[in-house]
Enzyme design. Structure first.
Site, PDB file in Angstrom:
ATOM      1  CE  LYS A 217     -23.190 -34.958   9.788  1.00 24.15           C
ATOM      2  NZ  LYS A 217     -24.395 -35.289   9.047  1.00 24.15           N
ATOM      3  CD  GLU A 223     -13.933 -26.831   0.023  1.00 23.37           C
ATOM      4  OE1 GLU A 223     -13.849 -27.801   0.821  1.00 23.37           O
ATOM      5  OE2 GLU A 223     -14.457 -26.921  -1.097  1.00 23.37           O
ATOM      6  N   GLY A 281     -25.765 -31.586   7.564  1.00 23.22           N
ATOM      7  CA  GLY A 281     -25.066 -30.295   7.580  1.00 23.22           C
ATOM      8  C   GLY A 281     -26.009 -29.130   7.332  1.00 23.22           C
ATOM      9  NE  ARG A 282     -29.555 -31.263   2.478  1.00 23.32           N
ATOM     10  CZ  ARG A 282     -28.811 -32.352   2.399  1.00 23.32           C
ATOM     11  NH1 ARG A 282     -27.513 -32.292   2.640  1.00 23.32           N
ATOM     12  NH2 ARG A 282     -29.339 -33.515   2.085  1.00 23.32           N
ATOM     13  CD  GLU A 367     -25.503 -30.361   0.330  1.00 23.75           C
ATOM     14  OE1 GLU A 367     -25.677 -30.402   1.562  1.00 23.75           O
ATOM     15  OE2 GLU A 367     -24.448 -29.932  -0.179  1.00 23.75           O
ATOM     16  CG  HIS A 398     -35.250  -1.268  -9.142  1.00 22.18           C
ATOM     17  ND1 HIS A 398     -35.806  -0.260  -9.903  1.00 22.18           N
ATOM     18  CD2 HIS A 398     -35.863  -1.206  -7.932  1.00 22.18           C
ATOM     19  CE1 HIS A 398     -36.687   0.404  -9.168  1.00 22.18           C
ATOM     20  NE2 HIS A 398     -36.752  -0.152  -7.965  1.00 22.18           N
ATOM     21  CE  LYS A 526     -17.363 -32.531  -0.493  1.00 19.37           C
ATOM     22  NZ  LYS A 526     -17.927 -33.090   0.737  1.00 19.37           N
TER      23      LYS A 526
HETATM   24  O1  F6P Z   1     -19.930 -30.915   0.288  1.00 15.67           O
HETATM   25  C1  F6P Z   1     -21.204 -30.739   0.826  1.00 15.67           C
HETATM   26  C2  F6P Z   1     -21.162 -30.794   2.318  1.00 15.67           C
HETATM   27  O2  F6P Z   1     -20.938 -32.093   2.742  1.00 15.67           O
HETATM   28  C3  F6P Z   1     -22.440 -30.229   2.910  1.00 15.67           C
HETATM   29  O3  F6P Z   1     -23.449 -31.148   2.992  1.00 15.67           O
HETATM   30  C4  F6P Z   1     -21.951 -29.746   4.224  1.00 15.67           C
HETATM   31  O4  F6P Z   1     -22.841 -28.838   4.815  1.00 15.67           O
HETATM   32  C5  F6P Z   1     -20.644 -29.117   3.824  1.00 15.67           C
HETATM   33  O5  F6P Z   1     -20.124 -29.978   2.838  1.00 15.67           O
HETATM   34  C6  F6P Z   1     -19.628 -28.926   4.906  1.00 15.67           C
HETATM   35  O6  F6P Z   1     -19.325 -30.123   5.517  1.00 15.67           O
HETATM   36  P1  F6P Z   1     -18.618 -30.182   6.928  1.00 15.67           P
HETATM   37  O7  F6P Z   1     -19.507 -29.499   7.904  1.00 15.67           O
HETATM   38  O8  F6P Z   1     -18.445 -31.634   7.228  1.00 15.67           O
HETATM   39  O9  F6P Z   1     -17.303 -29.477   6.818  1.00 15.67           O
END
Ligand code: F6P
Length: 563
Positions: A217, A223, A281-282, A367, A398, A526
């Site tokens: 987003k 990452e 995002g979610r 979240e 189980h 972060k």
């Molecule tokens: O760190 C949490 C977050 O901001 C989530 O809300 C989001 O889905 C995820 O990181 C990834 O963010 P992006 O889509 O901006 O890479």
């Protein structure tokens, strides 16, 4: 709708619920015996979902008070404000319009939300058309890699909402994937910054037939950008002597709200699919973030998924409160969390293909509602955001069901099943042919029955059990479950299920007065990671700024790291 939230604990309904909880002695056996209409009264339909709340810890006065609570807090007004596109995400000053992602293109003018005068439905369908066109070209082989080979593997690079939804749905809709020997396309997903993730996901892939979708987003997530660079290097290394710009153009596309950053990364803006800051995002798996899924299952099926979401949106928006399933399930969770002391909530799909659904729900619910302050900054003042967790049945049976059946904690659980299996198989044993899906469903039914009605000491004794072990073999019952069953796991049903949980999360957040659409709680870690990074790599000044525990852990790392 951005006014100060109503404090739910100050309402008359909250006092009523507190009084009801004080003398509450659930007795599902008696409730079922004395009330022949219980199942019918507490079973609801939402789209294709048949939702049975009869094995929950609900009695009429509780239900009445919960519905009154929703009214007194103004849940319906907040819901309507969301659908209209008001800026209910107060701390980020944004509208919350994921429901617009699934509005049909021909939605009537009066029902099309706009943001700053812009018709969002038109924007959504412009992007959808581009995503569908891209998906068609990859699926048909018209889109080729830089050496002219057709694409056989699509790798989505993203994390959180840019990963969990696509992965979950890709798994859930496995029977709908294009997987022929000539035109089959696999999707893989890289999310973790642990280099193991990229290394193992890329292992065995042919760069010439691999396409990457960088999904972020913000296009600023450490990452994802790190993994995207690793993948770019792997691609260019693997392809050898090709024009690198052309290779990136043919093997990288992006999904983001930050199209300028996409261009900076070197991805052709023509190969970028946008979305908007009014999609959390979610809440984004049904935006262009679902591009990998659209490639896997095709535009037609993706459109069915969106239609499923929309079906549940319409139910939530229009069904009367007493029959509104997301509202009722959200309110029930309030009853369990705030009045009966539940800390967690299990989601137990009796559908192997939904094995990533609990993980997906963890981000969606936690979240969203894992917060201690309300949207005006005041303390929530009650428990909020329960822990969601789960595994598919029967594997969970189980592993951890022992605690749900006989532990000391109250663990409400949602059981999800399908009438029709995705892969029908029969077991031939001793001359008998058994439908394995029926064996599976027998477990789904048996578990909720055991949890609800238990087994008394007398019943245990009647089986000839030695007195000394009777207590260990008693099941108290009155352990609440919700049963959700649908005809089969189609794209539409999956959309309905996801939207159901989106809206019950909304309901809980609205009761608590929480801004369910920000996520400030992820920021500090972060920030600190940026500061700790140099300390790990040997920067003495950065190391000196760390606390003693962190310094000691870094010392351990330095000592053990092989160079
Ligand atoms: O760190 C949490 C977050 O901001 C989530 O809300 C989001 O889905 C995820 O990181 C990834 O963010 P992006 O889509 O901006 O890479």
């Amino acid at each position: 709708m951005t006014d100060a939230p109503v404090d739910p604990t100050s309402t008359a309904a909250w006092s009523d619920l507190t009084a009801l909880a004080a003398g509450f002695e659930p007795d599902l056996r008696r409730w079922f015996e004395e009330d022949a209409g219980r199942v019918e009264r507490l079973t609801f339909t939402a789209g294709d979902l048949h939702v049975d709340l009869s094995k929950s810890l609900l009695e009429e006065p509780v239900l009445v008070a919960l519905l009154a609570l929703a009214e007194q807090v103004g849940v319906a007004e907040r819901r309507d404000a969301m659908f209209r596109g008001e800026r209910i995400n107060v701390t980020e000053d944004r509208p919350v319009l994921h429901t617009a992602l699934r509005l049909p293109a021909d939605t009537a003018p009066g029902e099309r939300p706009s943001v700053d005068g812009q018709d969002v439905v038109a924007d959504v369908h412009d992007v959808l058309r581009r995503v569908y066109d891209f998906a068609d070209r990859v699926r048909s082989g018209a889109w080729t890699g830089v050496t002219g080979m057709r694409i056989r593997t699509v790798v989505n690079i993203g994390i959180g909402g840019s990963d969990l939804g696509p992965v979950m749905a890709y798994e859930a809709l496995a029977p709908y994937r294009q997987d022929g020997p000539e035109d089959g396309i696999d999707c893989r997903f890289i999310s973790n910054i642990d280099p193991t993730d990229a290394a193992t996901t890329l292992a065995g892939l042919d760069p010439a037939s691999t396409l990457f979708i960088v999904s972020s987003k913000t296009f600023g997530t450490l990452e994802t950008l790190t993994n995207a660079r690793l993948c770019k290097a792997w691609l260019l290394d693997g392809l050898g002597s090709v024009d690198p710009e052309e290779a990136v153009r043919k093997h990288f596309v992006a999904v983001s709200t930050a199209l300028d950053k996409v261009a900076d990364f070197g991805i052709d803006p023509d190969n970028a699919f946008g979305f908007w800051d009014w999609v959390g995002g979610r809440y984004s798996m049904d935006s262009a973030i679902g591009t990998s899924l659209a490639v896997a299952i095709g535009p037609e099926r993706f459109a069915e998924l969106l239609a499923g979401f929309h079906t549940m949106d319409e139910h939530f928006r229009t069904a009367e409160p007493a029959r509104n399933v997301p509202l009722l399930m959200g309110l029930l969770n309030i009853w369990y969390t705030n009045f009966l002391g539940a800390q967690t909530h299990a989601v137990l799909p009796y559908a192997q293909l939904l094995h990533r659904f609990p993980a997906y729900l963890q981000q969606l619910t936690m979240e969203s509602n894992g917060k201690g302050v309300r949207w005006d900054g005041s303390p929530v003042g009650t428990d909020s955001g329960e822990v969601f967790w789960g595994e598919p049945g029967t594997n969970g049976q189980h592993a951890f069901y022992q605690l749900i059946h006989q532990g000391t904690r109250l663990i409400p659980a949602d059981f999800i099943a399908l009438a029709n299996p995705s892969y029908p198989l029969r077991d031939e044993q001793d001359g008998q042919s058994v439908d394995v899906h029926e064996l599976f469903l027998a477990n789904f039914l048996a578990q909720t029955r055991a949890l609800a009605f238990g087994k008394t000491a007398d019943e245990v004794r009647a089986e000839g059990t030695a007195e000394a072990v009777v207590p260990a073999r008693v099941f108290t019952g009155n352990r609440p479950t919700t049963s959700i069953i649908a005809p089969e796991l189609t794209p539409s049903v999956l959309g309905q299920l996801v939207a159901l949980y989106e809206h019950l999360t909304f309901t809980q957040g609205a009761i608590w007065g929480i801004d369910s659409f920000d996520q400030w709680g992820v920021e500090l870690g972060k920030q600190l990671a940026q500061q700790v990074g140099p300390a790990i790599s040997g920067d003495a000044e950065a190391l000196a700024e760390q606390d003693p525990s962190t310094q000691a852990l870094i010392a351990y790392y330095q000592e053990h790291r092989r160079r």
